[in-house]
Motif scaffolding. Structure first.
Motif: not given
Length: 164
Positions: A75, A79, A98-99, A101, A135, A151-153, A155
């Protein structure tokens, strides 16, 4: 090795990228990160000291048949690539998290990972018109193009314009 096509390259430089440059449905491929045994063991000793991350001899008889990187190290590698290549260096305002993961395949010493990012949604803020929420689906791919992590990030990004 996964290669980016012309359609997969963000044409706006990272230091000029704003909310409006993140178009839903767009997919981009960026950079690489190589994982070596020393990094795996050092990271795991500090943050995830399970035997299959810290002891190559014991890991050989473990559930993965050898040493693997911690999912948290994977992870962190995502990033690093995400921040260096995808996330605006002038408009980023952080993010709420984040969703979903997921660690999909073991990452082993010598693996070269590539970041693929798909913009899932870009929504302008109603309460703060100077920004929007992007997203993105962030995936690390192995050299065969198979996802090893996703992962769904989310910002927050400044908008270039604040009009409707």
């Amino acid at each position: 090795m996964v290669q980016a096509t012309d359609e997969q390259l963000l044409t706006t430089p990272i230091d000029q990228r704003y909310f409006e440059d993140y178009v839903p449905g767009s997919t981009y491929v960026f950079g690489t990160a190589t994982v070596d045994e020393r990094q795996i063991v050092e990271f795991a000793k500090e943050y995830d000291p399970q035997f299959f991350h810290v002891d190559p001899v014991a890991a050989a008889d473990g559930p993965f048949g050898g040493l693997i990187a911690s999912g948290w190290q994977t992870a962190a590698l995502m990033m690093r690539l995400f921040a260096r290549h995808y996330l605006s260096s002038v408009a980023s305002l952080g993010g709420p998290g984040a969703d979903e993961l997921r660690w999909l395949r073991p990452v082993r010493p010598g693996d070269v990972l590539t970041l693929r990012v798909t913009v899932l949604e870009a929504k302008a803020s109603n309460s703060k018109p100077d920004r929007g929420l992007v997203r993105s689906l962030a995936e690390l791919l192995d050299p065969a193009g198979r996802p090893v992590f996703k992962a769904t990030v989310l910002n927050f990004l400044r908008r270039r314009t604040t009009g409707g």
